[in-house]
Motif scaffolding. Structure first.
Motif, PDB file in Angstrom:
ATOM      1  N   PHE A 123       0.700  -6.582  -1.844  1.00  0.00           N
ATOM      2  CA  PHE A 123       2.268  -7.180  -1.588  1.00  0.00           C
ATOM      3  C   PHE A 123       1.844  -7.903  -0.432  1.00  0.00           C
ATOM      4  N   PHE A 132      12.104  -2.808  -8.349  1.00  0.00           N
ATOM      5  CA  PHE A 132      11.088  -4.069  -9.236  1.00  0.00           C
ATOM      6  C   PHE A 132      12.042  -4.900 -10.049  1.00  0.00           C
ATOM      7  N   GLN A 167      14.574  -5.867  -1.866  1.00  0.00           N
ATOM      8  CA  GLN A 167      14.702  -4.705  -1.066  1.00  0.00           C
ATOM      9  C   GLN A 167      15.912  -5.272  -0.211  1.00  0.00           C
ATOM     10  N   GLU A 179       7.848  -7.831 -18.310  1.00  0.00           N
ATOM     11  CA  GLU A 179       8.934  -6.690 -18.112  1.00  0.00           C
ATOM     12  C   GLU A 179       9.853  -7.041 -17.124  1.00  0.00           C
ATOM     13  N   LYS A 180      11.224  -6.944 -17.224  1.00  0.00           N
ATOM     14  CA  LYS A 180      11.966  -7.257 -16.012  1.00  0.00           C
ATOM     15  C   LYS A 180      13.138  -6.075 -16.237  1.00  0.00           C
ATOM     16  N   SER A 181      13.796  -5.921 -14.935  1.00  0.00           N
ATOM     17  CA  SER A 181      14.767  -4.900 -14.801  1.00  0.00           C
ATOM     18  C   SER A 181      16.199  -5.504 -14.900  1.00  0.00           C
ATOM     19  N   ASN A 183       7.469  -8.387 -13.756  1.00  0.00           N
ATOM     20  CA  ASN A 183       6.218  -8.786 -13.679  1.00  0.00           C
ATOM     21  C   ASN A 183       5.839  -9.842 -14.714  1.00  0.00           C
ATOM     22  N   TYR A 189       4.228  -9.859  -9.614  1.00  0.00           N
ATOM     23  CA  TYR A 189       5.350  -9.164  -9.377  1.00  0.00           C
ATOM     24  C   TYR A 189       6.319  -9.746  -8.357  1.00  0.00           C
ATOM     25  N   VAL A 226      -2.112  -3.001  -6.248  1.00  0.00           N
ATOM     26  CA  VAL A 226      -1.286  -3.887  -6.128  1.00  0.00           C
ATOM     27  C   VAL A 226      -1.216  -4.345  -4.734  1.00  0.00           C
ATOM     28  N   PHE A 236       9.716  -9.425  -2.307  1.00  0.00           N
ATOM     29  CA  PHE A 236       8.163  -9.014  -2.026  1.00  0.00           C
ATOM     30  C   PHE A 236       7.685  -9.694  -3.197  1.00  0.00           C
ATOM     31  N   TYR A 267       9.524  -7.833  -6.321  1.00  0.00           N
ATOM     32  CA  TYR A 267      10.303  -6.925  -5.769  1.00  0.00           C
ATOM     33  C   TYR A 267      11.475  -7.188  -4.856  1.00  0.00           C
ATOM     34  N   GLN A 270      17.583  -0.230   2.229  1.00  0.00           N
ATOM     35  CA  GLN A 270      17.301   0.353   0.969  1.00  0.00           C
ATOM     36  C   GLN A 270      15.848   0.374   0.458  1.00  0.00           C
ATOM     37  N   GLN A 271      15.609   1.140  -0.499  1.00  0.00           N
ATOM     38  CA  GLN A 271      14.097   1.323  -1.253  1.00  0.00           C
ATOM     39  C   GLN A 271      13.941  -0.185  -1.934  1.00  0.00           C
ATOM     40  N   MET A 272      12.880  -0.526  -2.223  1.00  0.00           N
ATOM     41  CA  MET A 272      12.251  -1.603  -2.895  1.00  0.00           C
ATOM     42  C   MET A 272      12.418  -1.253  -4.475  1.00  0.00           C
TER      43      MET A 272
END
Lengths: 109, 114
Positions: free
Chosen positions: B105, B45, B37, B56-58, B48, B33, B103, B91, B35, B41-43
């Motif tokens: 990291f 996705f 950040q 899968e991808k965002s 993968n 994966y 998982v 990450f 990620y 801010q938040q991490m």
């Protein structure tokens, strides 16, 4: 994030006190992980949970999948506990993890 | 415990250039994966990867991004060309079976595009 909501967003604790962080999930979560991100930005893995509880030293975490939440309890807070705590959940059994926005914890002497 | 290694820890690159971020996942893990950040801010996705393919991808995984793991070596994230908004900590993570397992990291690679 909108799928994983953490509370509080920020917290200040006196050294030696106790507190709890919470993570709510908008949809069913299968697993939960808690991380501490230190000031250098590195992620430290705290807990990996299927429904149930785990304890490690001054930290204890619970994951209730039916009520869709998880908690992280910090006992006897120490200065080195300061940082940003993230919860991350695996939702809908897919191969990705959704992170919350984090709780910024400052422990003061 | 198991470790995911990311190399380098920090990279500065000129806008428009290509950059490759390297990840050495946990031995025997099969799912990988990335990620992203942005500071403060938040991490989020990105992608993968399993069995040589993107699973899968965002929407953050732009056309300028690509991933591969040639012959079981590093799992890489390539950005070509880079843009200013690509500045972030990236990450890498790996897991054994991809679902319902822990998982792990890496410590992240801080990418600064100037």
């Amino acid at each position: 994030g909108d799928k994983v909501k953490q509370s509080p967003s920020a917290l200040s604790l006196q050294e030696g006190t106790n507190s709890a962080l919470r993570c709510n999930f908008s949809i069913a979560a299968t697993t939960v992980q808690w991380f501490l991100q230190n000031p250098r930005g590195s992620l430290i893995n705290l807990f990996y949970l299927v429904p149930g509880t785990k304890e490690n030293g001054r930290l204890k975490s619970a994951f209730d999948s039916k009520e869709s939440y998880s908690t992280l309890h910090i006992r006897d807070a120490q200065l080195e506990d300061s940082g940003t705590y993230f919860c991350a959940a695996e939702l809908n059994s897919n191969n990705r993890i959704f992170f919350g926005d984090g709780t910024q914890l400052v422990v003061k002497p | 415990g198991p470790k995911v290694l990311q190399i380098p820890s920090h990279q500065i690159i000129d806008m428009g250039q290509m950059v490759t971020l390297n990840c050495d996942p946990v031995s025997n893990h099969l799912y990988f994966y990335w990620y992203k950040q942005i500071l403060g801010q938040q991490m989020e996705f990105l992608v993968n990867f399993y069995n040589g393919k993107v699973m899968e991808k965002s929407k953050l995984f732009k056309d300028q991004f690509s991933v591969e793991r040639p012959d079981g070596s590093y799992f890489t994230l390539k950005i070509q060309p880079t843009a200013l908004e690509d500045s972030a900590v990236y990450f890498c993570a790996s897991s054994s079976t991809g679902w319902g397992t822990e998982v792990f990291f890496g410590k992240g690679t801080r990418l600064t595009v100037v």
